[in-house]
Each structure stands twice: as C-alpha cells, then as structure tokens.
Design an enzyme around this catalytic site. Sequence first.
Site, PDB file in Angstrom:
ATOM      1  N   ARG A 225       0.853  -1.180   0.000  1.00  0.00           N
ATOM      2  CA  ARG A 225       0.000   0.000   0.000  1.00  0.00           C
ATOM      3  C   ARG A 225       0.899   1.243   0.000  1.00  0.00           C
ATOM      4  NH1 ARG A 225      -3.562  -2.585  -1.719  1.00  0.00           N
ATOM      5  NH2 ARG A 225      -5.635  -2.953  -0.839  1.00  0.00           N
ATOM      6  N   HIS A 271      -1.432  -0.194  -9.754  1.00  0.00           N
ATOM      7  CA  HIS A 271      -2.141  -1.084  -8.824  1.00  0.00           C
ATOM      8  C   HIS A 271      -2.636  -2.333  -9.557  1.00  0.00           C
ATOM      9  CE1 HIS A 271      -4.350  -1.171  -4.736  1.00  0.00           C
ATOM     10  NE2 HIS A 271      -4.193  -2.416  -5.198  1.00  0.00           N
TER      11      HIS A 271
END
Length: 308
Positions: A225, A271
């Site tokens: 993250r 991502h």
Amino acid sequence: MTNILFAASQSAWTKYETHLTTALDATGLDYTLATDLPADQVDYIIYAPNATVQDFTPYTRLKAVMNLWAGVEQVVNNPTLTAPLTRMVDAEGLTQGMVEWVTGHVLRHHLGMDAHIVNPDQTWDDTPPPVAKDRPVTILGLGVLGQACASQLSRIGFSVTGWSRSQKDIPGITCLSGPEGLRHALLGAQIVVLLLPDTPATENTLDADALAALPDGAVIVNPGRGTLIDDDALLAALPRLGHATLDTFRTEPLPKDHPYWSHPKVTVTPHIASATRPDSAARVIADNIARAERGETLHHLVDRAAGY
Ligand code: NDP
C-alpha cells in the site's frame, strides 16, 4: 432463503454475476443474489471498496460482510459494521498473481535487465549478475501473500528474510519481528518487497530512518500500500538507492504531476500487482457463505482490532 447483496459497482456486477451464480449454485444453497434488496432482509453483503453501502445500521440481520479485496482499510474501521468481516484470500487467483508479479519484478532488478533492454549506446557490458543465493531479499509482511512470495523466491535460490508483527518459523526463510527485527531485515537487504496491510501501525514503515538502513543500490518493490512509504523520504533517498518499483500510492490514480512519474529511478505500475479474479474469488465467497450457513466458522476473518 439466504439473501446476498452484491454491494459494488455496476461494472463489478457485470464481471461477477455469472461466476457468483455458478459458484453459489454449486453449494446447493437456496439463495437470492442481487444488487438491490431490502436492507432488513440481507444476510450477507459482498463488498468492494467504494461500495454502494457505507452505513450498515439498517442491515439488521446481517451475518457477515465479505470484502472482495485482500486489503480492508476502506471498511475495517466503519463503526456501523458490527457483523464479522472477511477478506479475499484466493490461492488460485490473487496469491498466484502476486507471486508472479513479485517474482518478475525481483528478477528484473536481480538480473539487471534494464541495462540490456534499453541500451542506446550499444554497450557490451558482460558483467554477469550474482546468482540468487548472493542476493539478499527482504519481505516486509509474512501473511498470505508475503509467505507465498517468500517461498517462491527462496525456491529460486534467493536468500530471503521476512518480517512480521508476530514471530514466524518458516523453513528456509529468516523470520524476524519487532523494531529491531525490522532494522536487521533492512540492513544488507538488496531488494525489499512490501506486503504489509494499510493500518495506523504500518504507516511510513519505510521512513527516513528505515531507508537509511538500506545499503546503497538497494531496490524497493511496493505492491502493498502507498501509505507504507514516506514519499518525501523515498524521493530524498533515491539518489543513493538503486530503484523503486511502486504499484500502490497514497492517491490512486497517481496524480499526473507526481514526481514519481518522471523519476528515472522509479517504475510506476497502476495497482495491478494482483487483482481479485472473479471466477476463483466467486468460489471462495460462495464456499464461505455455505460454511456460515452450516454453522461453521468463517474463513479469512479480519481482526478488527489489528485492522487487517
Ligand atoms: P495478511 O493479513 O495475510 O498479511 C499481512 C502481514 O503483515 C502479516 O504477516 C502481518 O503480521 C504483517 N503485519 C501487519 N501489521 C504489521 C506491523 N505493524 N508490523 C509488522 N508486520 C505487520 O495480508 P495479505 O498477505 O493477504 O495481503 C497483504 C497486503 O497486500 C494487503 O493488505 C494489501 O494491502 C496488499 N495487496 C495488494 C495488491 C495489489 O494488487 N497491489 C493485491 C492484494 C493485496 P502477522 O503475520 O504477525 O499478523
């Protein structure tokens, strides 16, 4: 009748509807699956980030919320959610995808592929890369994804160290925990892979001090993250580091004017390290709902206090 609400975007519903129906049919459950149901009739919510449901209060008979993603930071602290929360663990799809992405990006840096793929001066540099056993790799986070990646990299021959909140004992992996463990895990690590969840305790795990522990030329690979890295500290440290391959960011999509986009030592991927795959994920969710309906404990429960 078991009522299941699919509370995600219309595009997600298009991808999931057939797979979920097939998987739920296979369990033999008597069920309804829909994107709109009376709140007080809903037994399970299949949930995605930016979901249509933010207030769980009207869902008075809710038995569980099943998050479609592995990361739960968008729902775990929702005070209106009192039912159990599960997250996505899918060996066939999500885990396999992450192992492939991490292995590929680690091998890119290990083998120094860039120098040969982009070689405008036609330089004949025949220096061989070291073999994997001479390349220390550290993985921060030894959960489902971190362990799978650690095991694969170890099978290839890399010297792998892992760090987690609780102390682990994994054959072939040097396992560390705690603040001292983090320091040891970073000292001498030539490639660092971040597979920690986004929680208050993991924010800025790679801050200026942690980055200073890495040797010159070290490479960072972050499919975890964006919050795990202090971006300003990383930008300041990059001149002496080798590279950063970043898949996750504090703001996504990464803003067009972010310095990462144009930095010669940064690779941005959008991502995509690993996605939830609708076919296998649908089976995971259907099996878990069937377990709960049989009165068995749910798989992949989130520890709400720990935040992951
Ligand atoms: P898990 O919950 O299985 O593992 C998390 C790991 O992090 C565990 O080893 C845990 O320790 C460790 N950890 C948590 N907090 C701390 C802390 N404060 N200090 C040290 N270690 C800590 O998660 P997964 O492996 O399934 O997924 C990891 C993350 O990967 C997800 O949360 C998500 O953010 C990210 N992800 C990214 C994707 C992408 O496409 N980029 C796709 C899927 C996931 P312990 O074992 O002791 O509990």
